[in-house]
Design an enzyme around this catalytic site. Structure first.
Site, PDB file in Angstrom:
ATOM      1  N   GLY A  13      69.528  26.401 -98.483  1.00  8.24           N
ATOM      2  CA  GLY A  13      70.082  27.543 -97.741  1.00  8.24           C
ATOM      3  C   GLY A  13      71.130  27.067 -96.744  1.00  8.24           C
ATOM      4  O   GLY A  13      70.866  26.166 -95.960  1.00  8.24           O
ATOM      5  N   ARG A  74      70.717  25.194-104.735  1.00  4.98           N
ATOM      6  CA  ARG A  74      69.413  24.555-104.950  1.00  4.98           C
ATOM      7  C   ARG A  74      69.478  24.023-106.372  1.00  4.98           C
ATOM      8  O   ARG A  74      69.864  24.754-107.280  1.00  4.98           O
ATOM      9  CB  ARG A  74      68.288  25.574-104.762  1.00  4.98           C
ATOM     10  CG  ARG A  74      68.221  26.083-103.318  1.00  4.98           C
ATOM     11  CD  ARG A  74      66.993  26.933-103.055  1.00  4.98           C
ATOM     12  NE  ARG A  74      66.904  27.263-101.638  1.00  4.98           N
ATOM     13  CZ  ARG A  74      67.365  28.392-101.093  1.00  4.98           C
ATOM     14  NH1 ARG A  74      67.923  29.316-101.854  1.00  4.98           N
ATOM     15  NH2 ARG A  74      67.272  28.607 -99.793  1.00  4.98           N
ATOM     16  N   ASP A 105      63.990  21.105 -96.163  1.00  7.93           N
ATOM     17  CA  ASP A 105      62.817  20.448 -96.728  1.00  7.93           C
ATOM     18  C   ASP A 105      62.992  20.000 -98.190  1.00  7.93           C
ATOM     19  O   ASP A 105      62.793  18.821 -98.525  1.00  7.93           O
ATOM     20  CB  ASP A 105      61.696  21.500 -96.662  1.00  7.93           C
ATOM     21  CG  ASP A 105      60.358  20.869 -96.525  1.00  7.93           C
ATOM     22  OD1 ASP A 105      60.310  19.738 -96.034  1.00  7.93           O
ATOM     23  OD2 ASP A 105      59.367  21.498 -96.928  1.00  7.93           O
ATOM     24  N   THR A 128      69.007  23.848 -91.488  1.00  8.71           N
ATOM     25  CA  THR A 128      68.347  25.058 -92.000  1.00  8.71           C
ATOM     26  C   THR A 128      68.079  25.980 -90.825  1.00  8.71           C
ATOM     27  O   THR A 128      67.708  25.510 -89.746  1.00  8.71           O
ATOM     28  CB  THR A 128      67.013  24.743 -92.720  1.00  8.71           C
ATOM     29  OG1 THR A 128      66.282  25.979 -92.859  1.00  8.71           O
ATOM     30  CG2 THR A 128      66.141  23.757 -91.982  1.00  8.71           C
ATOM     31  N   ASP A 130      65.620  27.806 -90.546  1.00 13.16           N
ATOM     32  CA  ASP A 130      64.167  27.988 -90.379  1.00 13.16           C
ATOM     33  C   ASP A 130      63.536  27.090 -89.318  1.00 13.16           C
ATOM     34  O   ASP A 130      62.428  27.364 -88.863  1.00 13.16           O
ATOM     35  CB  ASP A 130      63.441  27.734 -91.712  1.00 13.16           C
ATOM     36  CG  ASP A 130      63.942  28.659 -92.817  1.00 13.16           C
ATOM     37  OD1 ASP A 130      64.446  29.745 -92.493  1.00 13.16           O
ATOM     38  OD2 ASP A 130      63.826  28.278 -94.000  1.00 13.16           O
ATOM     39  N   ASP A 132      62.071  24.442 -89.770  1.00 13.52           N
ATOM     40  CA  ASP A 132      60.771  23.984 -90.273  1.00 13.52           C
ATOM     41  C   ASP A 132      60.826  22.537 -90.767  1.00 13.52           C
ATOM     42  O   ASP A 132      60.293  22.211 -91.829  1.00 13.52           O
ATOM     43  CB  ASP A 132      60.287  24.914 -91.402  1.00 13.52           C
ATOM     44  CG  ASP A 132      61.278  24.987 -92.551  1.00 13.52           C
ATOM     45  OD1 ASP A 132      62.431  24.544 -92.383  1.00 13.52           O
ATOM     46  OD2 ASP A 132      60.914  25.492 -93.620  1.00 13.52           O
ATOM     47  N   ARG A 174      61.203  31.788 -94.071  1.00  7.31           N
ATOM     48  CA  ARG A 174      60.452  31.381 -95.271  1.00  7.31           C
ATOM     49  C   ARG A 174      58.961  31.406 -94.972  1.00  7.31           C
ATOM     50  O   ARG A 174      58.396  32.477 -94.908  1.00  7.31           O
ATOM     51  CB  ARG A 174      60.891  29.994 -95.754  1.00  7.31           C
ATOM     52  CG  ARG A 174      60.566  29.763 -97.212  1.00  7.31           C
ATOM     53  CD  ARG A 174      60.994  28.391 -97.639  1.00  7.31           C
ATOM     54  NE  ARG A 174      62.423  28.278 -97.781  1.00  7.31           N
ATOM     55  CZ  ARG A 174      63.097  28.582 -98.890  1.00  7.31           C
ATOM     56  NH1 ARG A 174      62.472  29.029 -99.929  1.00  7.31           N
ATOM     57  NH2 ARG A 174      64.397  28.445 -98.944  1.00  7.31           N
TER      58      ARG A 174
HETATM   59  O1  F6P Z   1      65.693  28.407 -95.928  1.00  6.87           O
HETATM   60  C1  F6P Z   1      66.645  29.294 -95.451  1.00  6.87           C
HETATM   61  C2  F6P Z   1      66.363  30.689 -95.955  1.00  6.87           C
HETATM   62  O2  F6P Z   1      67.337  31.562 -95.416  1.00  6.87           O
HETATM   63  C3  F6P Z   1      64.960  31.210 -95.653  1.00  6.87           C
HETATM   64  O3  F6P Z   1      64.840  31.669 -94.332  1.00  6.87           O
HETATM   65  C4  F6P Z   1      64.816  32.281 -96.698  1.00  6.87           C
HETATM   66  O4  F6P Z   1      63.472  32.508 -97.025  1.00  6.87           O
HETATM   67  C5  F6P Z   1      65.557  31.714 -97.876  1.00  6.87           C
HETATM   68  O5  F6P Z   1      66.455  30.737 -97.364  1.00  6.87           O
HETATM   69  C6  F6P Z   1      66.306  32.739 -98.662  1.00  6.87           C
HETATM   70  O6  F6P Z   1      66.846  32.121 -99.775  1.00  6.87           O
HETATM   71  P1  F6P Z   1      67.917  32.807-100.730  1.00  6.87           P
HETATM   72  O7  F6P Z   1      69.226  32.812-100.007  1.00  6.87           O
HETATM   73  O8  F6P Z   1      67.909  31.961-101.932  1.00  6.87           O
HETATM   74  O9  F6P Z   1      67.445  34.223-100.951  1.00  6.87           O
END
Ligand code: F6P
Length: 331
Positions: A13, A74, A105, A128, A130, A132, A174
């Protein structure tokens, strides 16, 4: 080891401040006379030899830009050793002396495994929204995401007050409650629902109703804001909305802030963090340090083994949780 070429990529992300970090890597490397290339679309670029050779022009006015000029992705293929081996071979073929991975992560897991197959430094930089990642007080993008969430909650408070409504505001994270907890504190929310303390929907509804009752008893004509981390409420937030509406008799609405939290110009905290960690990651490559993350502890950069950065090792700040409970006016 004499370092001549460093590669950088952004993965997972995207987060506000990733560009500021790319800029810092470039400037710190050039300072040492090192060339910098950027792989595009995360690890996919590494597999396809899809890269750009950075020049001064590319990093001009980059510190304030959201998103990532290197694009992000990803990469499913990277889970397989044969692809990681190909990536390691590509790095060697290009004469790269160190790889800097800006991501979260999942990206760090890939970096850790790649390090086992490649005999030059692979360094992670936590990027990130998050927050986390263990081993670092903050991750790049986290402060900006909170700022965006707080601005949204402040605006929703205005309309919630006008109609004396309950608003359930879903923020990202997340499986981690960092954004929820801190945006709830900063926006003066009435309650926060966090993955780290969630036991069951039934228990949580009792807690929410208790909070709303306290507030209504002492402050008629008020609105109520409940902040909640995404992916948490069993069956989705419409179920929570219907329960609260039935139990309180108050009109209840759901606001999902969503990907807006990933965008925008990084706030100063993220720009400074990104600059420090980018420069430190370059130092680590120059010093031939391997399999490490550039983290921040009490404002100073610190080297942390990638395997110690796992999300489950980073607890929420318990003082913040207990303090929020005291932030309801009782008389
Ligand atoms: O990890 C960053 C994040 O924005 C999370 O907060 C969220 O759950 C996820 O990525 C969303 O991913 P995507 O953009 O693939 O929907």
């Amino acid at each position: 080891m004499s370092v001549k070429k460093i590669a950088v990529l952004t993965s997972g992300g995207d987060a506000p401040g990733m560009n500021a970090c790319i800029r810092a890597v470039y400037l710190a490397a050039r300072h040492e006379g090192i060339e910098v290339i950027g792989y595009q679309h995360g690890y996919n670029g590494l597999l396809k030899q899809d890269y750009v050779e950075f020049t001064h022009k590319d990093i001009r006015n980059l510190i304030q830009r959201g998103g990532t000029v290197l694009f992000s992705a990803r990469c499913e293929k990277f889970r397989k050793e044969e692809h990681r081996q190909k990536a390691a071979d590509h790095l060697s073929e290009l004469g790269v002396d160190g790889l800097i991975v800006i991501g979260g992560d999942g990206s760090f897991k890939g970096a850790e495994l790649l390090q086992q197959l490649w005999d030059k430094p692979v360094i992670g930089v936590p990027g990130t929204i998050d927050n986390d990642i263990a081993g670092t007080d903050y991750t790049i993008g986290y402060h900006t995401a909170i700022q965006t969430a707080v601005e949204s909650i402040d605006k929703v408070r205005d309309t919630a007050d006008a109609f004396e409504r309950v608003f359930i505001v879903e923020v990202m994270g997340r499986e981690a409650g960092f954004i929820a907890l801190n945006s709830a504190i900063a926006a003066g929310a009435d309650h926060v629902v966090l993955p780290e303390t969630f036991e069951s929907a039934g228990d949580e509804i009792v807690k929410i109703l208790d909070k709303l009752d306290q507030r209504r008893k002492n402050h008629a004509n008020s609105s109520h804001i409940v902040v909640i981390t995404e992916n948490l409420w069993p069956g989705g937030l419409d179920i929570l909305r219907d329960s609260l509406q039935t139990e309180t008799g108050l009109e209840t609405r759901v606001l999902t802030i969503g990907h807006v939290q990933r965008g925008g110009s990084p706030v100063w905290q993220d720009r400074i963090l990104a600059s420090k960690l980018g420069a430190y990651a370059v130092e680590m490559v120059v010093n031939d340090e391997r399999g490490l993350m550039a983290g921040i502890r009490h404002r100073y950069p610190e080297a942390v083994p990638l395997e110690n950065s796992r999300e489950d090792l980073k607890p929420l700040n318990h003082y913040s949780i207990s303090m929020l409970d005291k932030m309801t006016l009782l008389d």
